[in-house]
Design an enzyme around this catalytic site. Structure first.
Site, PDB file in Angstrom:
ATOM      1  N   CYS A   1      73.629  31.110  97.024  1.00  0.00           N
ATOM      2  CA  CYS A   1      72.576  31.699  95.490  1.00  0.00           C
ATOM      3  C   CYS A   1      73.504  29.216  95.574  1.00  0.00           C
ATOM      4  O   CYS A   1      72.263  28.440  95.804  1.00  0.00           O
ATOM      5  CB  CYS A   1      73.547  31.195  94.180  1.00  0.00           C
ATOM      6  SG  CYS A   1      72.519  31.924  92.885  1.00  0.00           S
TER       7      CYS A   1
ATOM      8  N   HIS B   1      72.771  37.163  96.134  1.00  0.00           N
ATOM      9  CA  HIS B   1      74.031  37.481  96.532  1.00  0.00           C
ATOM     10  C   HIS B   1      74.309  38.529  97.155  1.00  0.00           C
ATOM     11  O   HIS B   1      74.034  40.133  96.450  1.00  0.00           O
ATOM     12  CB  HIS B   1      74.751  37.521  94.978  1.00  0.00           C
ATOM     13  CG  HIS B   1      75.249  36.422  93.896  1.00  0.00           C
ATOM     14  ND1 HIS B   1      75.848  35.420  94.200  1.00  0.00           N
ATOM     15  CD2 HIS B   1      74.252  35.929  93.286  1.00  0.00           C
ATOM     16  CE1 HIS B   1      75.552  34.222  92.765  1.00  0.00           C
ATOM     17  NE2 HIS B   1      74.382  34.650  92.466  1.00  0.00           N
TER      18      HIS B   1
ATOM     19  N   GLU C   1      76.480  39.111  98.800  1.00  0.00           N
ATOM     20  CA  GLU C   1      78.428  40.250  98.390  1.00  0.00           C
ATOM     21  C   GLU C   1      79.041  41.445  97.406  1.00  0.00           C
ATOM     22  O   GLU C   1      79.422  41.812  97.874  1.00  0.00           O
ATOM     23  CB  GLU C   1      79.045  39.036  97.622  1.00  0.00           C
ATOM     24  CG  GLU C   1      79.035  38.209  96.263  1.00  0.00           C
ATOM     25  CD  GLU C   1      77.765  37.674  95.509  1.00  0.00           C
ATOM     26  OE1 GLU C   1      76.913  38.092  97.166  1.00  0.00           O
ATOM     27  OE2 GLU C   1      77.709  36.575  95.239  1.00  0.00           O
TER      28      GLU C   1
HETATM   29  N1  GLN Z   1      74.105  27.433  89.209  1.00  0.00           N
HETATM   30  C1  GLN Z   1      72.635  27.554  90.070  1.00  0.00           C
HETATM   31  C2  GLN Z   1      71.695  28.776  88.786  1.00  0.00           C
HETATM   32  O1  GLN Z   1      71.845  29.026  87.821  1.00  0.00           O
HETATM   33  C3  GLN Z   1      73.088  29.291  90.829  1.00  0.00           C
HETATM   34  C4  GLN Z   1      73.394  30.718  90.033  1.00  0.00           C
HETATM   35  C5  GLN Z   1      74.619  30.489  91.360  1.00  0.00           C
HETATM   36  O2  GLN Z   1      75.203  30.359  92.003  1.00  0.00           O
HETATM   37  N2  GLN Z   1      74.881  32.226  91.260  1.00  0.00           N
HETATM   38  O3  GLN Z   1      71.160  28.525  89.616  1.00  0.00           O
END
Ligand code: GLN
Length: 544
Positions: free
Chosen positions: A381, A506, A508
């Site tokens: 992410c 994600h 994970e």
């Molecule tokens: N801050 C980034 C976004 O909003 C990544 C979000 C995250 O890592 N969960 O796209």
């Protein structure tokens, strides 16, 4: 409908979530279908707007619900996915009650905690249980007995046990048995008080799970049994464990599975823990070791990266090598020469998700080290978005490259706001959330890792890779190897690097002890492989 309620006494943080998950696992091992509901007695509607510093990681479900991290434990222990209705909060309950009141559903009656709020709680539990189709539903009540916040929930559960009748519900109470004084005496008084408190609400516990530093001596078990009115075989000792995945077997060894099935009038079949035991055995094999660096913002509170830590445990239980995670604070990193040197000696790097400008430069520095030195890298992410920014700055020579989340006026917005969401003002509900289908490029590294070209993964982000930079990325060796159905960039990789992969989603959240996530497996395998190659024989990372 059979229900097992898990409450907590004395203090919070006793591992009620792990107890609940483990109880579920014991039943599942007997071929009984189970599901778990978490009650969070806070007024937030969901965990989405909560600071991970205060509350640990926000766990995301397939349906996009931003849930308490215990839902992650449930999914991992049960090996099954849950839905948003399995996280009930005071906020959700009150919202529903007030909406009904406005609609006139209460026909002019005075709307009260009892019966309206408790009624809504019971309805939510029944509905979630019914929709899941499970034979047994476990309900974990967050907080500790005696908190004002949890009163309506306990009252609702008391009413429910009356409505369901004898033998349909079991109440498991988790307490602390502290060990004090020079001779290390185990104290039962806090347990007695907390059980008394529970009884004052009208709930009689049917099983007591005593947490503490050491196993309970038989006479302490007998004492708790006598004072708290539960049979001795229903006083269960769960001393602190090095690995949470041991807890189901600690419970099983004390006959909890049999006792619970008997209480609920369910068949007590021989439990099957074959796979679970395989996992634990391999986990302890200790063949070789790797050190994985994790660069993040909330490193002081490890719970904010819980699912990542667990994913590495799952890999250890598959590969049998020890995995050490070294935590680096992204904010200190650029100024800390010693830490940077240590990082250079790591076998792999993970940069997990995150929000906001703090710590960004440290993450970029860490990624640069991996990219230029051939150290295996997995960016998740924010860690994926940072990889794109690092590449743009140092390989495409665009020193101003940034995310508009960090610098709204950057001349090179390599990461920017999703077009449709620019207009959304409210913080809760403005993110791209939940499971989405992703197509992987045939023959790409990521497709080889998954051994498939179509995957489903969970998301939680607002910003995305700006397509205007993709041609330049590609001509310099950074390839898009995964896209969502609507064309968003989901995976970036450097084919010429031994292992450099970033994913917008994600992974994970989908790793399980019996099914470690392929990306974490691949990262650790790459780290192991690199350890075997002498450094000067390592391939040159990128073209630029
Ligand atoms: N801050 C980034 C976004 O909003 C990544 C979000 C995250 O890592 N969960 O796209």
């Amino acid at each position: 409908m059979k229900v097992v309620v898990v409450t907590g006494g004395v203090i919070s943080g006793l591992g009620k979530g792990i107890t609940t998950s483990s109880l579920g696992r014991l039943l599942k091992a007997r071929g009984i279908t189970v599901t778990i509901i978490k009650i969070d007695p806070y007024l937030n509607v969901d965990a989405g707007t909560m600071n991970p510093y205060q509350h640990g990681e926000v766990f995301v479900l397939d349906d996009g619900t931003e849930a308490d991290l215990d839902l992650g434990n449930y999914e991992r222990f049960l090996g099954q996915s849950l839905v948003g209705s399995h996280n009930i909060t005071t906020g959700k309950i009150y919202r529903a009650v007030i909406e009904k009141e406005r609609r006139g559903d209460y026909l002019g009656n005075t709307v009260q905690i009892i019966p309206h709020v408790t009624g809504e709680i019971k309805r939510s539990i029944r509905e979630a249980a019914l929709a899941s189709g499970a034979e047994v539903v476990l309900v974990e009540v967050g907080g500790t007995v005696g908190d004002i916040e949890s009163m309506p929930f306990l009252e609702a559960l008391r009413e429910l046990s009356y409505e369901l009748g004898e033998g349909a519900m079991a109440f498991v109470h988790t307490t602390l048995v502290p060990v004090v004084g020079p001779v290390g005496e185990a104290k039962t008084k806090p347990t007695q008080h907390s059980v008394r408190e529970l009884r004052a609400i009208g709930i009689r516990p049917t099983m007591i799970v005593a947490r503490g530093p050491a196993p309970l001596a038989p006479e302490i078990k007998a004492k708790i049994s006598l004072f708290c009115d539960v049979p001795p075989e229903a006083v269960i000792s769960v001393p602190d464990q090095g690995l949470i995945y041991d807890v189901p077997l600690v419970l099983e060894a004390q006959g909890v599975g049999t006792h619970l099935t008997r209480l609920l009038g369910l068949p007590d079949r021989e439990p099957d823990f074959t796979q679970w035991k395989n996992f634990l055995e391999t986990y302890r094999r200790g063949e070789g070791s790797v050190e994985v660096a994790v660069v993040g913002k909330y490193t002081e509170l490890r719970d904010s990266y819980l699912s990542h830590t667990e994913a590495f445990h799952h890999v250890q239980g598959r590969l049998g090598c020890q995995i050490h995670l070294s935590w680096y604070d992204a904010e200190d990193l650029p100024r800390d020469a010693a830490a940077l040197q240590r990082l250079e000696r790591s076998d792999a790097l993970l940069v997990p998700g995150g929000f906001g400008p703090r710590g960004v430069e440290g993450k970029l520095r860490a990624i640069e080290i991996c990219r230029t030195r051939g150290i295996p890298y997995l960016g998740v992410c924010y860690g994926f978005q940072m990889a794109a920014i690092e590449f743009a700055r140092n390989v495409l020579a665009l020193p101003k490259a940034n995310s508009t989340e960090v610098d709204p006026h950057t001349s090179d917005p390599v990461v920017c706001l999703l077009e449709q969401q620019k207009t959304v003002g409210e913080l809760g509900g403005s993110m791209r959330l939940g499971a989405q289908k992703i197509s992987l490029t045939e023959e790409s590294r990521v497709a080889k890792i998954y051994e498939r070209t179509e995957i489903w993964e969970r998301h939680r982000h607002r910003y995305e890779i700006n397509p205007a930079y993709l041609d330049r990325f590609r001509s310099h060796g950074l390839e898009v190897s995964g896209r969502s159905a609507d064309g968003r960039v989901e995976v970036l990789e450097i084919p010429e690097h031994p292992f450099f992969l970033g994913v917008q989603y994600h992974p994970e959240f989908l790793s399980r002890p019996e099914a470690p996530h392929p990306l974490y497996l691949a990262l650790v395998r790459a780290a192991l492989a690199r350890k075997e190659v002498p450094p000067d024989a390592a391939p040159t990372p990128t073209r630029a």
